[in-house]
Design a protein around this motif. Sequence first.
Motif, mmCIF file in Angstrom:
data_model
loop_
_atom_site.group_PDB
_atom_site.id
_atom_site.type_symbol
_atom_site.label_atom_id
_atom_site.label_comp_id
_atom_site.label_asym_id
_atom_site.label_seq_id
_atom_site.Cartn_x
_atom_site.Cartn_y
_atom_site.Cartn_z
ATOM 1 N N ILE A 1 0.864 -1.168 0.000
ATOM 2 C CA ILE A 1 0.000 0.000 0.000
ATOM 3 C C ILE A 1 0.907 1.226 0.000
ATOM 4 O O ILE A 1 1.849 1.288 0.791
ATOM 5 N N GLN A 2 0.634 2.180 -0.883
ATOM 6 C CA GLN A 2 1.387 3.433 -0.855
ATOM 7 C C GLN A 2 0.459 4.532 -0.364
ATOM 8 O O GLN A 2 -0.608 4.745 -0.924
ATOM 9 N N THR A 3 0.870 5.218 0.695
ATOM 10 C CA THR A 3 0.131 6.341 1.243
ATOM 11 C C THR A 3 0.853 7.617 0.839
ATOM 12 O O THR A 3 2.067 7.721 1.012
ATOM 13 N N ILE A 4 0.107 8.571 0.293
ATOM 14 C CA ILE A 4 0.667 9.845 -0.125
ATOM 15 C C ILE A 4 0.050 10.948 0.730
ATOM 16 O O ILE A 4 -1.169 11.003 0.904
ATOM 17 N N GLN A 5 0.907 11.817 1.250
ATOM 18 C CA GLN A 5 0.462 12.984 2.011
ATOM 19 C C GLN A 5 0.980 14.231 1.304
ATOM 20 O O GLN A 5 2.168 14.316 0.995
ATOM 21 N N ILE A 6 0.093 15.168 1.034
ATOM 22 C CA ILE A 6 0.457 16.411 0.366
ATOM 23 C C ILE A 6 0.203 17.563 1.334
ATOM 24 O O ILE A 6 -0.882 17.670 1.906
ATOM 25 N N ASP A 7 1.225 18.416 1.508
ATOM 26 C CA ASP A 7 1.128 19.559 2.403
ATOM 27 C C ASP A 7 1.234 20.853 1.609
ATOM 28 O O ASP A 7 2.091 20.985 0.731
ATOM 29 N N THR B 1 -4.401 13.503 2.328
ATOM 30 C CA THR B 1 -3.763 12.192 2.281
ATOM 31 C C THR B 1 -4.711 11.146 1.713
ATOM 32 O O THR B 1 -5.929 11.257 1.851
ATOM 33 N N ASP B 2 -4.136 10.169 1.046
ATOM 34 C CA ASP B 2 -4.895 9.033 0.527
ATOM 35 C C ASP B 2 -3.902 7.917 0.227
ATOM 36 O O ASP B 2 -2.686 8.121 0.286
ATOM 37 N N LYS B 3 -4.407 6.742 -0.098
ATOM 38 C CA LYS B 3 -3.530 5.607 -0.371
ATOM 39 C C LYS B 3 -4.095 4.757 -1.490
ATOM 40 O O LYS B 3 -5.271 4.860 -1.834
ATOM 41 N N PHE B 4 -3.230 3.915 -2.043
ATOM 42 C CA PHE B 4 -3.655 2.987 -3.085
ATOM 43 C C PHE B 4 -2.820 1.715 -3.007
ATOM 44 O O PHE B 4 -1.719 1.716 -2.462
ATOM 45 N N ASN B 5 -3.382 0.635 -3.551
ATOM 46 C CA ASN B 5 -2.678 -0.642 -3.605
ATOM 47 C C ASN B 5 -1.670 -0.614 -4.736
ATOM 48 O O ASN B 5 -1.972 -0.144 -5.830
ATOM 49 N N ILE B 6 -0.494 -1.134 -4.468
ATOM 50 C CA ILE B 6 0.527 -1.234 -5.500
ATOM 51 C C ILE B 6 0.519 -2.677 -5.992
ATOM 52 O O ILE B 6 0.987 -3.579 -5.308
ATOM 53 N N ASP B 7 -0.051 -2.890 -7.141
ATOM 54 C CA ASP B 7 -0.075 -4.229 -7.724
ATOM 55 C C ASP B 7 1.104 -4.448 -8.657
ATOM 56 O O ASP B 7 1.570 -5.562 -8.832
ATOM 57 N N ALA B 8 1.564 -3.361 -9.279
ATOM 58 C CA ALA B 8 2.671 -3.462 -10.230
ATOM 59 C C ALA B 8 3.329 -2.103 -10.342
ATOM 60 O O ALA B 8 2.753 -1.081 -9.975
ATOM 61 N N GLY B 9 4.531 -2.070 -10.870
ATOM 62 C CA GLY B 9 5.231 -0.811 -11.100
ATOM 63 C C GLY B 9 4.936 -0.301 -12.495
ATOM 64 O O GLY B 9 3.968 -0.695 -13.134
#
Length: 179
Positions: A127-133, A147-155
């Motif tokens: 899971i990649q969580t991104i936070q933007i300030d 902030t939000d997140k998404f599943n990393i299934d592939a690059g």
Amino acid sequence: MKIPALIPLLISCLMLSACTSKPKSDYDTEYDFSQLNSFETVSPSQNDYPLSSSRIEDSIAAALSNQGFVMVQQQADFNVTYSFKVEDKPKKSGLSIGLGTGTWGSGGGVSVGTSVGVPIGSDTAQIQTIQIDIINPKTNKLIWRGTDKFNIDAGGEKKTEETKKTVAKILSQFPPHTK
């Protein structure tokens, strides 16, 4: 339409809404966001994922530009920085319960079924969580965070698209819609 016929539709809607994430945001309620026109991206210090950093920066610039903000190199109305983390989460392999209705000839019926999901392959997902300030450059104080997140299934291309979508969802809440 009969009430039992609505049950599968309602269950489907609930399941779809449970699969989508909703970004979270917070902001300084005293700040006047209407004065913001230009931004500058401030990269965080080095990290172990330079490809992810590049994707996030490009996505931030694109999302804010699409909202009408102008990217500048100095003296911006606001600075944008970000952070992210990649973590392993166990794949879900739980019990599901289904409810169905149907008719056969002149009769009808209701059925309940169960299924058990078994993860195939690895037993963890990333899971990649991104936070933007958003920072006020005059005071160097935080004025907005999303902030939000998404599943990393592939690059590669798939991860690039997921990053774009996630950043756009986060920044869709900026600037906050105040009174």
